[in-house]
Write an enzyme that holds these catalytic residues in place. Structure first.
Site, PDB file in Angstrom:
ATOM      1  N   TYR A 103       0.820  -1.212   0.000  1.00  0.00           N
ATOM      2  CA  TYR A 103       0.000   0.000   0.000  1.00  0.00           C
ATOM      3  C   TYR A 103       0.856   1.266   0.000  1.00  0.00           C
ATOM      4  O   TYR A 103       0.509   2.275  -0.625  1.00  0.00           O
ATOM      5  CB  TYR A 103      -0.935   0.010   1.207  1.00  0.00           C
ATOM      6  CG  TYR A 103      -2.124  -0.907   1.044  1.00  0.00           C
ATOM      7  CD1 TYR A 103      -3.027  -0.726   0.001  1.00  0.00           C
ATOM      8  CD2 TYR A 103      -2.352  -1.952   1.933  1.00  0.00           C
ATOM      9  CE1 TYR A 103      -4.118  -1.563  -0.161  1.00  0.00           C
ATOM     10  CE2 TYR A 103      -3.446  -2.802   1.785  1.00  0.00           C
ATOM     11  CZ  TYR A 103      -4.323  -2.602   0.740  1.00  0.00           C
ATOM     12  OH  TYR A 103      -5.404  -3.438   0.581  1.00  0.00           O
ATOM     13  N   GLU A 201      -0.309 -29.773  12.479  1.00  0.00           N
ATOM     14  CA  GLU A 201      -0.856 -28.956  11.398  1.00  0.00           C
ATOM     15  C   GLU A 201      -2.077 -28.147  11.819  1.00  0.00           C
ATOM     16  O   GLU A 201      -2.130 -26.937  11.606  1.00  0.00           O
ATOM     17  CB  GLU A 201      -1.226 -29.831  10.199  1.00  0.00           C
ATOM     18  CG  GLU A 201      -1.904 -29.045   9.084  1.00  0.00           C
ATOM     19  CD  GLU A 201      -2.344 -29.899   7.916  1.00  0.00           C
ATOM     20  OE1 GLU A 201      -2.989 -29.343   7.009  1.00  0.00           O
ATOM     21  OE2 GLU A 201      -2.061 -31.117   7.895  1.00  0.00           O
ATOM     22  N   ASP A 253      -2.428 -33.852   8.518  1.00  0.00           N
ATOM     23  CA  ASP A 253      -3.458 -34.627   7.834  1.00  0.00           C
ATOM     24  C   ASP A 253      -2.783 -35.597   6.859  1.00  0.00           C
ATOM     25  O   ASP A 253      -1.604 -35.453   6.521  1.00  0.00           O
ATOM     26  CB  ASP A 253      -4.393 -33.706   7.046  1.00  0.00           C
ATOM     27  CG  ASP A 253      -5.320 -32.891   7.935  1.00  0.00           C
ATOM     28  OD1 ASP A 253      -5.542 -33.283   9.096  1.00  0.00           O
ATOM     29  OD2 ASP A 253      -5.817 -31.850   7.454  1.00  0.00           O
TER      30      ASP A 253
END
Length: 368
Positions: A103, A201, A253
């Site tokens: 920005y 995770e 996972d």
């Protein structure tokens, strides 16, 4: 605000490296040459295994930003403006986020120097890291908060702009744990009773382990990765291993995207291969969820999507996964056509993960 005399040697060195880089562009102009900036090509095909460090680093293929083209000239122009901003930031001993840089460029006086997207500004900071051999943390650039946290028997001292703080990562924090700062090199390890690091995770699984008291019962430092781990998280994990001699384990996972999470912790990521020696922990071990766990425990599953299959097949060609273990597991997963989440272990009860699965896996791995 600090003056020049207050800045650290690291800050001064970072600023000098940036100024030298800008001076190199100037010298090319002065010599009648077209300014260029050469960086390693950041693709999977250009990472090689460093036998000494046991991590993946960039190979010999390079890409060149050249002012011969309009797009190349704009990239070098943006680099010069960014170097000027970073140099001033370091001189004033301030910091900013990657988002703020994007920005802030809108205030620069040349439209061509402004960034079109945040990805563009992020990539430029990475380019500057590579060509200057200075980490973005030493530019005083930081990402948005990753939210990654640590829970376990560790006493540390953290340097902050409000003074030093001593924090015990069990006794002095709530169940949320100690939040990892953007620059974990500001942390000093004072004392610990930990036996290993367990990187997790998902937030749901991390909360399950803490609620069940896993960190306390097994003297574990539970590090929440929050998905793909931020650089600060990976740096802290490496420091815990290297400085405290703690084994590092990774629990995710059971899908191809999660295997890449392990890969970034252990081998390094393609995007930050120039920092693998600083971020990667090659001794890290993968706990699971393994495809063989899906079969052995008959876990609830979802079928692999087309993108999952493509990702698994891509991993078979990825040098980071070309080991007997990973090739066997990936081939098995493609064969069963299934994937499972960590929390699928709850199908065997809320305590199964802490009373059976993790202790058995950690024992098999020689951690417990």
């Amino acid at each position: 605000m600090s003056t020049d005399s207050d800045t650290t040697p690291d800050t001064e060195e970072a600023r000098e490296q940036l100024i030298d880089l800008a001076a190199d562009f100037y010298d090319q102009f002065a010599d009648g040459e077209v300014p260029t900036m050469t960086i390693p090509t950041r693709t999977k095909s250009n990472i090689v295994f460093d036998e000494d460090e046991q991590v993946w680093v960039y190979g010999d293929r390079n890409s060149t930003r050249s002012a011969k083209t309009i797009s190349g000239a704009e990239k070098i122009l943006k680099a010069v403006y960014t170097i000027d901003f970073l140099s001033q930031q370091l001189e004033e001993d301030r910091s900013s986020t990657l988002r703020e840089l994007y920005y802030l460029s809108e205030s620069w006086d040349l439209d061509e120097a402004q960034f079109n997207t945040q990805d563009e500004s992020n990539n430029l900071i990475e380019d500057l890291e590579i060509v200057s051999d200075v980490k973005r943390e030493d530019f005083h650039m930081r990402p948005e908060e990753s939210g990654a946290k640590v829970m376990g028997p560790l006493l540390l001292r953290e340097q902050t702009n409000r003074g030093d703080r001593e924090i015990h990562c069990q006794d002095d924090v709530g169940q949320g744990g100690y939040q990892i700062p953007n620059n974990p090199d500001t942390i000093e390890f004072l004392d610990n009773d930990a036996k290993f690091v367990l990187c997790v995770e998902t937030g749901g699984m991390r909360d399950r382990l803490v609620e069940n008291g896993f960190d306390d019962e097994y003297d574990a430092l539970v590090v929440h990765l929050g998905g793909q781990p931020a650089r600060a998280t990976r740096r802290l994990i490496k420091r815990l291993h290297d400085e405290l001699d703690l084994p590092v384990t990774v629990f995710t996972d059971g899908d191809p995207w999660s295997y890449r999470i392990f890969g970034s912790v252990s081998y390094g990521s393609i995007k930050s291969a120039h920092l693998s020696e600083y971020l990667a922990t090659p001794e890290a071990q993968f706990i699971g969820i393994r495809p063989e766990d899906i079969v052995e425990y008959e876990l609830p599953t979802d079928p692999l999507s087309d993108s999952d299959v493509n990702a698994l097949e891509s991993e078979l060609e990825d040098p980071r996964f070309q080991t007997d273990f990973w090739e066997e597991q990936i081939e098995l997963q493609l064969d069963i056509n299934k994937k499972a989440e960590q929390q699928a272990l709850a199908s065997r009860g809320l305590d199964f993960v802490t009373e059976t699965y993790l202790p058995e896996r950690l024992d098999e791995m020689g951690i417990l």
